[in-house]
Write a protein that holds these residues in place. Structure first.
Motif, mmCIF file in Angstrom:
data_model
loop_
_atom_site.group_PDB
_atom_site.id
_atom_site.type_symbol
_atom_site.label_atom_id
_atom_site.label_comp_id
_atom_site.label_asym_id
_atom_site.label_seq_id
_atom_site.Cartn_x
_atom_site.Cartn_y
_atom_site.Cartn_z
ATOM 1 N N SER A 70 12.162 -7.046 7.534
ATOM 2 C CA SER A 70 13.432 -6.926 6.420
ATOM 3 C C SER A 70 13.126 -7.750 5.466
ATOM 4 O O SER A 70 12.520 -8.786 5.651
ATOM 5 C CB SER A 70 14.686 -7.095 7.405
ATOM 6 O OG SER A 70 14.672 -8.733 7.656
ATOM 7 N N ALA A 71 13.889 -7.518 4.330
ATOM 8 C CA ALA A 71 13.796 -8.207 3.196
ATOM 9 C C ALA A 71 14.554 -9.688 3.414
ATOM 10 O O ALA A 71 13.667 -10.802 3.182
ATOM 11 C CB ALA A 71 14.615 -7.793 2.074
ATOM 12 N N LEU A 72 15.772 -9.761 4.193
ATOM 13 C CA LEU A 72 16.293 -11.097 4.285
ATOM 14 C C LEU A 72 15.049 -11.793 5.271
ATOM 15 O O LEU A 72 15.192 -13.112 5.131
ATOM 16 C CB LEU A 72 17.557 -10.833 4.960
ATOM 17 C CG LEU A 72 18.723 -10.184 4.126
ATOM 18 C CD1 LEU A 72 19.964 -9.951 4.973
ATOM 19 C CD2 LEU A 72 18.876 -11.546 3.106
ATOM 20 N N GLY A 73 14.830 -11.165 6.373
ATOM 21 C CA GLY A 73 13.946 -11.791 7.272
ATOM 22 C C GLY A 73 12.525 -12.810 6.703
ATOM 23 O O GLY A 73 12.357 -13.636 6.840
ATOM 24 N N VAL A 74 11.938 -11.968 5.916
ATOM 25 C CA VAL A 74 10.443 -12.306 5.261
ATOM 26 C C VAL A 74 11.180 -13.571 4.235
ATOM 27 O O VAL A 74 10.533 -14.398 4.114
ATOM 28 C CB VAL A 74 10.138 -11.065 4.489
ATOM 29 C CG1 VAL A 74 8.770 -11.473 3.659
ATOM 30 C CG2 VAL A 74 9.543 -10.248 5.724
ATOM 31 N N TYR B 188 10.030 -12.542 -4.517
ATOM 32 C CA TYR B 188 11.174 -12.176 -3.693
ATOM 33 C C TYR B 188 10.378 -11.426 -2.517
ATOM 34 O O TYR B 188 9.192 -11.010 -2.637
ATOM 35 C CB TYR B 188 12.010 -11.342 -4.617
ATOM 36 C CG TYR B 188 11.570 -10.094 -5.360
ATOM 37 C CD1 TYR B 188 11.056 -8.867 -4.582
ATOM 38 C CD2 TYR B 188 10.770 -10.043 -6.409
ATOM 39 C CE1 TYR B 188 10.605 -7.939 -5.196
ATOM 40 C CE2 TYR B 188 10.349 -9.065 -7.003
ATOM 41 C CZ TYR B 188 10.123 -7.734 -6.438
ATOM 42 O OH TYR B 188 9.618 -6.904 -7.309
ATOM 43 N N ALA B 189 11.372 -10.919 -1.592
ATOM 44 C CA ALA B 189 10.675 -10.243 -0.442
ATOM 45 C C ALA B 189 11.341 -8.902 -0.483
ATOM 46 O O ALA B 189 12.525 -8.569 -1.123
ATOM 47 C CB ALA B 189 11.247 -10.950 0.966
ATOM 48 N N ILE B 190 10.617 -7.853 0.125
ATOM 49 C CA ILE B 190 10.992 -6.729 0.094
ATOM 50 C C ILE B 190 11.213 -6.144 1.664
ATOM 51 O O ILE B 190 10.530 -6.582 2.328
ATOM 52 C CB ILE B 190 10.266 -5.815 -0.604
ATOM 53 C CG1 ILE B 190 8.792 -5.713 -0.218
ATOM 54 C CG2 ILE B 190 10.399 -5.996 -2.358
ATOM 55 C CD1 ILE B 190 7.719 -4.858 -1.098
ATOM 56 N N ARG B 191 11.607 -5.174 1.757
ATOM 57 C CA ARG B 191 11.598 -4.120 3.142
ATOM 58 C C ARG B 191 10.412 -3.725 3.323
ATOM 59 O O ARG B 191 9.828 -3.219 2.334
ATOM 60 C CB ARG B 191 12.745 -3.156 3.170
ATOM 61 C CG ARG B 191 14.195 -3.694 2.943
ATOM 62 C CD ARG B 191 15.098 -2.596 2.857
ATOM 63 N NE ARG B 191 14.939 -1.612 3.949
ATOM 64 C CZ ARG B 191 16.041 -1.734 5.089
ATOM 65 N NH1 ARG B 191 16.830 -2.818 5.023
ATOM 66 N NH2 ARG B 191 16.070 -0.820 6.113
ATOM 67 N N ALA B 192 9.764 -3.654 4.513
ATOM 68 C CA ALA B 192 8.541 -2.951 4.871
ATOM 69 C C ALA B 192 8.938 -1.370 4.597
ATOM 70 O O ALA B 192 9.999 -0.996 4.808
ATOM 71 C CB ALA B 192 7.901 -3.164 6.187
ATOM 72 N N HIS B 193 7.841 -0.813 4.123
ATOM 73 C CA HIS B 193 7.838 0.580 4.079
ATOM 74 C C HIS B 193 8.212 1.355 5.051
ATOM 75 O O HIS B 193 7.767 1.305 6.278
ATOM 76 C CB HIS B 193 6.564 1.080 3.352
ATOM 77 C CG HIS B 193 6.700 2.590 3.426
ATOM 78 N ND1 HIS B 193 7.209 3.249 2.152
ATOM 79 C CD2 HIS B 193 5.966 3.839 3.855
ATOM 80 C CE1 HIS B 193 7.253 4.545 2.211
ATOM 81 N NE2 HIS B 193 6.230 4.725 3.152
ATOM 82 N N ALA C 181 15.850 -3.320 -0.823
ATOM 83 C CA ALA C 181 16.386 -4.461 -0.720
ATOM 84 C C ALA C 181 15.264 -5.375 -1.348
ATOM 85 O O ALA C 181 14.042 -5.385 -1.078
ATOM 86 C CB ALA C 181 16.799 -4.889 0.540
ATOM 87 N N ILE C 182 15.881 -6.392 -2.180
ATOM 88 C CA ILE C 182 15.098 -7.336 -2.659
ATOM 89 C C ILE C 182 15.844 -8.842 -2.086
ATOM 90 O O ILE C 182 17.065 -8.794 -2.036
ATOM 91 C CB ILE C 182 14.735 -7.694 -4.005
ATOM 92 C CG1 ILE C 182 16.239 -7.901 -4.989
ATOM 93 C CG2 ILE C 182 13.845 -6.455 -4.550
ATOM 94 C CD1 ILE C 182 15.615 -7.841 -6.354
#
Length: 248
Positions: free
Chosen positions: A127-131, A176-181, A196-197
């Protein structure tokens, strides 16, 4: 009476409180504002519902970190959401490299994404938040939390660990982090894949959570949103961290 209703029924709207207490809404607003100042209640940004805060003398109250984070970030995430037109999620650290969403501005009719996310614990690896939170742990040198996360492996974490180093390197490079595909999270209920970013929220030398922008993936690309709004997202996360540090 107000506290009894919230304690008994859980998150409650002002209309529900009025119905249960027979008190007029203006009176309830004053009462709830007083209880918020004492941190006995928290008002959610997404729907305006009231829930117990950490000041309430019961084990069901929110943890201190989450309570403080919601208190200092409430106006910031609403402002960010209004400026960008996108949903905003705020997540707080809960230990061992994990986070939990403690507030959100998501409204389905406005943002087109699943809105009921408060209490959800995003994946730390896809997830973007987790990463983003893991990026914050790396930035602050808190490698012990990463090691504990790796020891308490779930199937999801185990499968993602080989790629985690690359994911963190790429996230740090882009800012920034992103959601995995293909990661759906809780979006499946609404049938739309979100994008999400996210960036970490850091207070002093501690990563305390993460902040994201979320939208319907078919509306805009990640690159377009980052180009338009990344600076706002980063600035908001920085102000939240500073306010958290100064909160008493």
């Amino acid at each position: 009476m107000v506290l009894e209703v919230v304690h008994r029924s859980g998150a409650s709207s002002l209309a529900f409180l009025a119905e249960q207490t027979d008190l007029p809404k203006p009176t309830l607003l004053r009462i709830c504002a007083t209880l918020e100042k004492r941190r006995w209640l928290i008002r959610r940004s997404s729907d305006g519902f009231y829930q117990l805060g950490s000041g309430f003398p019961h084990s069901g109250g929110m943890p201190e970190l989450a309570d403080r984070l919601v208190a200092v970030a409430k106006e910031e995430i609403v402002r960010l959401s209004a400026e960008t037109g996108l949903g905003v999620d705020l997540a707080a650290a809960i230990g061992e490299g994990r986070i939990e969403i403690v507030d959100t501005t998501r409204v389905f009719k406005k943002h087109g994404v699943y809105p009921d996310t408060v209490g959800f614990r995003p994946s730390p690896t896809v997830s973007a938040l987790g990463v983003a939170f893991l990026l914050g742990l790396v930035e602050t040198g808190n490698f012990e939390a990463l090691q504990r996360m790796e020891k308490n492996q779930t199937r999801e974490i185990t499968s993602a660990l080989p790629k985690l180093s690359k994911t963190l390197t790429e996230g740090a490079k882009r800012g920034y982090a992103i959601r995995a595909h293909g990661h759906w999270g809780r979006a499946v209920d609404y049938g739309e894949l979100p994008s999400a970013i996210a960036v970490p929220v850091i207070s002093g030398t501690e990563a305390i959570g993460a902040l994201n922008l979320v939208w319907n993936a078919s509306d805009q690309s990640v690159e377009a949103v980052a180009k338009m709004h990344l600076t706002r997202l980063q600035s908001t996360a920085k102000r939240i961290g500073q306010s958290y540090d100064a909160f008493s």
